[in-house]
Design a protein around this motif. Structure first.
Motif, PDB file in Angstrom:
ATOM      1  N   THR A 176       0.583  -1.226  -0.023  1.00  0.00           N
ATOM      2  CA  THR A 176       0.151  -0.085  -0.059  1.00  0.00           C
ATOM      3  C   THR A 176       0.894   1.244   0.175  1.00  0.00           C
ATOM      4  O   THR A 176       1.881   1.405   0.460  1.00  0.00           O
ATOM      5  CB  THR A 176      -1.009   0.056   1.370  1.00  0.00           C
ATOM      6  OG1 THR A 176      -0.051   0.298   2.414  1.00  0.00           O
ATOM      7  CG2 THR A 176      -1.763  -1.162   1.539  1.00  0.00           C
ATOM      8  N   ILE A 177       0.208   2.253  -0.374  1.00  0.00           N
ATOM      9  CA  ILE A 177       0.978   3.788  -0.440  1.00  0.00           C
ATOM     10  C   ILE A 177      -0.222   4.603  -0.139  1.00  0.00           C
ATOM     11  O   ILE A 177      -1.153   4.679  -0.350  1.00  0.00           O
ATOM     12  CB  ILE A 177       1.400   4.103  -1.787  1.00  0.00           C
ATOM     13  CG1 ILE A 177       2.573   3.059  -2.401  1.00  0.00           C
ATOM     14  CG2 ILE A 177       1.994   5.430  -1.682  1.00  0.00           C
ATOM     15  CD1 ILE A 177       3.006   3.466  -3.669  1.00  0.00           C
ATOM     16  N   ARG A 178       0.343   5.773   0.850  1.00  0.00           N
ATOM     17  CA  ARG A 178      -0.667   6.686   1.618  1.00  0.00           C
ATOM     18  C   ARG A 178      -0.386   7.745   0.698  1.00  0.00           C
ATOM     19  O   ARG A 178       0.763   8.479   0.740  1.00  0.00           O
ATOM     20  CB  ARG A 178      -0.425   6.821   2.820  1.00  0.00           C
ATOM     21  CG  ARG A 178      -0.721   5.736   3.853  1.00  0.00           C
ATOM     22  CD  ARG A 178      -2.163   5.505   3.905  1.00  0.00           C
ATOM     23  NE  ARG A 178      -2.926   6.514   4.517  1.00  0.00           N
ATOM     24  CZ  ARG A 178      -3.130   6.902   6.014  1.00  0.00           C
ATOM     25  NH1 ARG A 178      -2.757   5.963   6.722  1.00  0.00           N
ATOM     26  NH2 ARG A 178      -3.792   7.748   6.303  1.00  0.00           N
ATOM     27  N   HIS A 179      -1.420   8.108  -0.261  1.00  0.00           N
ATOM     28  CA  HIS A 179      -1.218   9.291  -1.048  1.00  0.00           C
ATOM     29  C   HIS A 179      -1.478  10.739  -0.471  1.00  0.00           C
ATOM     30  O   HIS A 179      -1.298  11.722  -1.011  1.00  0.00           O
ATOM     31  CB  HIS A 179      -2.192   9.116  -2.300  1.00  0.00           C
ATOM     32  CG  HIS A 179      -1.766   7.926  -3.279  1.00  0.00           C
ATOM     33  ND1 HIS A 179      -0.852   7.868  -3.937  1.00  0.00           N
ATOM     34  CD2 HIS A 179      -2.416   6.444  -3.231  1.00  0.00           C
ATOM     35  CE1 HIS A 179      -0.701   6.652  -4.319  1.00  0.00           C
ATOM     36  NE2 HIS A 179      -1.877   5.871  -4.347  1.00  0.00           N
ATOM     37  N   ASN A 180      -1.901  10.794   0.518  1.00  0.00           N
ATOM     38  CA  ASN A 180      -2.314  11.998   1.302  1.00  0.00           C
ATOM     39  C   ASN A 180      -0.842  12.520   2.382  1.00  0.00           C
ATOM     40  O   ASN A 180      -1.200  13.263   3.091  1.00  0.00           O
ATOM     41  CB  ASN A 180      -3.486  11.848   2.335  1.00  0.00           C
ATOM     42  CG  ASN A 180      -3.150  10.863   3.572  1.00  0.00           C
ATOM     43  OD1 ASN A 180      -2.455   9.853   3.368  1.00  0.00           O
ATOM     44  ND2 ASN A 180      -4.320  11.062   4.249  1.00  0.00           N
ATOM     45  N   SER A 212       8.311   4.941  -1.917  1.00  0.00           N
ATOM     46  CA  SER A 212       6.878   5.544  -1.804  1.00  0.00           C
ATOM     47  C   SER A 212       6.789   6.710  -0.970  1.00  0.00           C
ATOM     48  O   SER A 212       5.906   7.543  -1.418  1.00  0.00           O
ATOM     49  CB  SER A 212       6.141   4.229  -1.030  1.00  0.00           C
ATOM     50  OG  SER A 212       6.175   3.306  -1.522  1.00  0.00           O
ATOM     51  N   TYR A 213       7.868   7.108  -0.135  1.00  0.00           N
ATOM     52  CA  TYR A 213       7.682   8.517   0.276  1.00  0.00           C
ATOM     53  C   TYR A 213       8.801   9.459   0.284  1.00  0.00           C
ATOM     54  O   TYR A 213       9.154  10.131   1.215  1.00  0.00           O
ATOM     55  CB  TYR A 213       7.238   8.284   1.724  1.00  0.00           C
ATOM     56  CG  TYR A 213       6.078   7.363   2.026  1.00  0.00           C
ATOM     57  CD1 TYR A 213       4.856   7.678   1.687  1.00  0.00           C
ATOM     58  CD2 TYR A 213       6.261   6.005   2.555  1.00  0.00           C
ATOM     59  CE1 TYR A 213       3.650   6.957   1.594  1.00  0.00           C
ATOM     60  CE2 TYR A 213       5.076   5.039   2.364  1.00  0.00           C
ATOM     61  CZ  TYR A 213       3.860   5.789   2.165  1.00  0.00           C
ATOM     62  OH  TYR A 213       2.774   4.718   2.107  1.00  0.00           O
ATOM     63  N   GLY A 214       9.870   8.795  -0.592  1.00  0.00           N
ATOM     64  CA  GLY A 214      11.143   9.865  -0.760  1.00  0.00           C
ATOM     65  C   GLY A 214      10.878  11.413  -0.603  1.00  0.00           C
ATOM     66  O   GLY A 214      11.671  12.010  -0.274  1.00  0.00           O
ATOM     67  N   GLY A 215       9.815  11.700  -1.340  1.00  0.00           N
ATOM     68  CA  GLY A 215       9.680  13.238  -1.475  1.00  0.00           C
ATOM     69  C   GLY A 215       9.854  14.011  -0.363  1.00  0.00           C
ATOM     70  O   GLY A 215      10.081  15.098  -0.275  1.00  0.00           O
ATOM     71  N   THR A 273       6.925  11.041  -4.983  1.00  0.00           N
ATOM     72  CA  THR A 273       7.480   9.776  -5.579  1.00  0.00           C
ATOM     73  C   THR A 273       8.039  10.314  -7.064  1.00  0.00           C
ATOM     74  O   THR A 273       7.706  11.057  -7.580  1.00  0.00           O
ATOM     75  CB  THR A 273       6.757   8.603  -5.819  1.00  0.00           C
ATOM     76  OG1 THR A 273       5.500   8.923  -6.850  1.00  0.00           O
ATOM     77  CG2 THR A 273       5.820   8.442  -4.539  1.00  0.00           C
ATOM     78  N   PHE A 274       8.777   9.483  -7.783  1.00  0.00           N
ATOM     79  CA  PHE A 274       9.468   9.576  -9.114  1.00  0.00           C
ATOM     80  C   PHE A 274       8.072   9.550 -10.029  1.00  0.00           C
ATOM     81  O   PHE A 274       8.170  10.253 -11.106  1.00  0.00           O
ATOM     82  CB  PHE A 274      10.418   8.702  -9.356  1.00  0.00           C
ATOM     83  CG  PHE A 274      11.005   8.570 -10.748  1.00  0.00           C
ATOM     84  CD1 PHE A 274      11.627   9.855 -11.178  1.00  0.00           C
ATOM     85  CD2 PHE A 274      10.641   7.820 -11.830  1.00  0.00           C
ATOM     86  CE1 PHE A 274      11.926  10.087 -12.615  1.00  0.00           C
ATOM     87  CE2 PHE A 274      11.250   7.663 -13.047  1.00  0.00           C
ATOM     88  CZ  PHE A 274      11.819   9.007 -13.577  1.00  0.00           C
ATOM     89  N   ASP A 275       7.156   8.616  -9.913  1.00  0.00           N
ATOM     90  CA  ASP A 275       6.076   8.673 -10.775  1.00  0.00           C
ATOM     91  C   ASP A 275       5.325   9.637 -10.851  1.00  0.00           C
ATOM     92  O   ASP A 275       4.810  10.268 -11.660  1.00  0.00           O
ATOM     93  CB  ASP A 275       5.135   7.314 -10.159  1.00  0.00           C
ATOM     94  CG  ASP A 275       5.632   5.990 -10.636  1.00  0.00           C
ATOM     95  OD1 ASP A 275       6.551   5.960 -11.611  1.00  0.00           O
ATOM     96  OD2 ASP A 275       5.275   5.002 -10.078  1.00  0.00           O
ATOM     97  N   VAL A 276       5.130  10.297  -9.542  1.00  0.00           N
ATOM     98  CA  VAL A 276       4.444  11.568  -9.461  1.00  0.00           C
ATOM     99  C   VAL A 276       4.987  13.017 -10.246  1.00  0.00           C
ATOM    100  O   VAL A 276       4.419  13.501 -11.160  1.00  0.00           O
ATOM    101  CB  VAL A 276       4.170  12.189  -7.872  1.00  0.00           C
ATOM    102  CG1 VAL A 276       3.572  13.549  -7.758  1.00  0.00           C
ATOM    103  CG2 VAL A 276       3.209  11.004  -7.621  1.00  0.00           C
ATOM    104  N   LEU A 277       6.609  12.675 -10.114  1.00  0.00           N
ATOM    105  CA  LEU A 277       7.313  13.459 -10.800  1.00  0.00           C
ATOM    106  C   LEU A 277       7.068  13.765 -12.264  1.00  0.00           C
ATOM    107  O   LEU A 277       7.047  14.666 -13.055  1.00  0.00           O
ATOM    108  CB  LEU A 277       8.798  13.619 -10.414  1.00  0.00           C
ATOM    109  CG  LEU A 277       9.703  14.503 -11.115  1.00  0.00           C
ATOM    110  CD1 LEU A 277       9.648  15.813 -10.720  1.00  0.00           C
ATOM    111  CD2 LEU A 277      11.034  14.129 -10.739  1.00  0.00           C
ATOM    112  N   LYS A 278       7.145  12.205 -12.769  1.00  0.00           N
ATOM    113  CA  LYS A 278       6.971  12.066 -14.452  1.00  0.00           C
ATOM    114  C   LYS A 278       5.611  12.464 -14.661  1.00  0.00           C
ATOM    115  O   LYS A 278       5.537  13.203 -15.608  1.00  0.00           O
ATOM    116  CB  LYS A 278       7.042  10.478 -14.427  1.00  0.00           C
ATOM    117  CG  LYS A 278       8.540   9.965 -14.418  1.00  0.00           C
ATOM    118  CD  LYS A 278       8.378   8.617 -15.006  1.00  0.00           C
ATOM    119  CE  LYS A 278       7.502   7.821 -14.357  1.00  0.00           C
ATOM    120  NZ  LYS A 278       7.831   6.350 -15.233  1.00  0.00           N
TER     121      LYS A 278
END
Length: 346
Positions: free
Chosen positions: A155-159, A213-216, A259-264
């Motif tokens: 799971t990943i928490r998007h909030n 998942s939370y590197g940002g 995350t990197f996917d969000v950055l992309k």
């Protein structure tokens, strides 16, 4: 004829004969029958007491189930007309009557409620049927392990948008399972025999999971010169619209993404290729300090989490759909976790 002379001590019996003699030691059949009859009378008393205990457990199960079915959207009462659902319900009641474990009861209730929402014979419905059967063969140790693996790895928490929110996530969603996890390899072997997962040679590093998942919210950040050294000529300013001050050091910069996917997904108009974006993200991730330095001052039990993860088979255990279903249900019970299960089981 042979003369025979015997001496016997006090309390002993001396036997002699001129030929073979058969000696019967121990209880007579009559005495054994008397004991078994007495035991049967005692067992009947125990049976009555067990019946009372079973009835109390069944009442508890029904009460909890009806409470869940009364909550709007949590379950479908029409499922009680379905023979397959009735079979699952009966089997679950009998299993809880035998165990009496409240963790089993609440996990079963959640699985049953979720199963009632499946109106056709879907893969999810079959998985939930299987999960209800397997859950009764597990202890609180296995429930905790399945939930921790599920939440941390699947799971990943998007909030989560700040470091403080990440710390709250670890404290409220991962730490609660640690105290119940067994360090015995047999616990993981048991989960494997119950088709909840498999022990893999590969390892899922907890820090890597957090970084991915939370590197940002974990990196310290970079300066302008470092950024430009990771961008090709002609694109030194391409990232400007996607930069914010570092969450840990306002004098530095970081990508405006968790995350990197969000950055992309945000970088379509920058003109940067995926490899060029990856270079920038790798630069940022390289500034993440060891999490055992970052978190323990804030989360007192974080070292217990990393210890149990690194020194048990948690890191090696890959969940099956059944393991995910049970881990999901127990996570809902323990930490209030709730997400559509069909995200993982389709």
């Amino acid at each position: 004829m042979t003369d025979q002379d015997q001496k016997a001590g006090s309390g002993a019996t001396a036997l002699q004969a001129g030929r073979d003699i058969i000696i019967q030691h121990g209880m007579t059949p009559e005495q054994m029958t008397q004991i078994m009859v007495s035991m049967a009378r005692t067992l009947s008393t125990y049976q009555a007491e067990a019946r009372e205990e079973a009835d109390a457990r069944l009442a508890s199960f029904r009460e909890e189930l009806l409470r869940t079915f009364a909550e709007p959207g949590k379950a479908n009462p029409e499922a009680f007309r379905d023979p397959d659902f009735q079979y699952l319900l009966n089997d679950s009641q009998e299993s809880f009557a035998r165990s009496g474990d409240e963790a089993v009861r609440d996990t079963l209730v959640d699985i049953i409620a979720r199963r009632s929402l499946e109106k056709t014979r879907t893969r999810l419905a079959l998985t939930l049927n299987d999960a209800a059967t397997k859950a009764t063969n597990l202890t609180a140790n296995e429930f905790a392990a399945l939930s921790l693996i599920y939440v941390a790895r699947y799971t990943i928490r998007h909030n989560i948008g700040t470091f403080e929110q990440f710390c709250e996530y670890v404290k409220n969603n991962l730490i609660p399972f640690v105290k119940d996890i067994s360090r015995e390899q047999s616990s993981f072997g048991h989960m494997q025999t119950q088709s909840c997962g498999s022990i893999s040679l590969g390892q899922a590093d907890l820090f890597d999971l957090f970084r991915t998942s939370y590197g940002g919210v974990l990196g310290v950040g970079f300066d302008r010169a470092q950024l430009e050294s990771h961008l090709p000529d002609g694109k030194k300013n391409a990232m400007d619209m996607l930069l914010i001050p570092s969450l840990h050091d306002a004098s530095k910069l970081q990508p405006a993404a968790i995350t990197f996917d969000v950055l992309k997904s945000k970088a379509s108009e920058t003109g940067l290729t995926e490899n060029e974006l990856q270079n920038v993200w790798n630069l940022f991730v390289s500034t993440i300090p060891p999490l055992n330095e970052l978190l323990p001052p804030i989360i007192s039990d974080f070292e217990s989490l990393t210890d149990v993860w690194n020194n048990t088979l948690l890191k090696n255990f890959d969940l099956t759909p059944v393991g995910i279903a049970i881990g999901h249900a127990n996570a809902k019970r323990v930490i209030g976790f709730d997400a559509p299960l069909d995200v993982w089981i389709k």
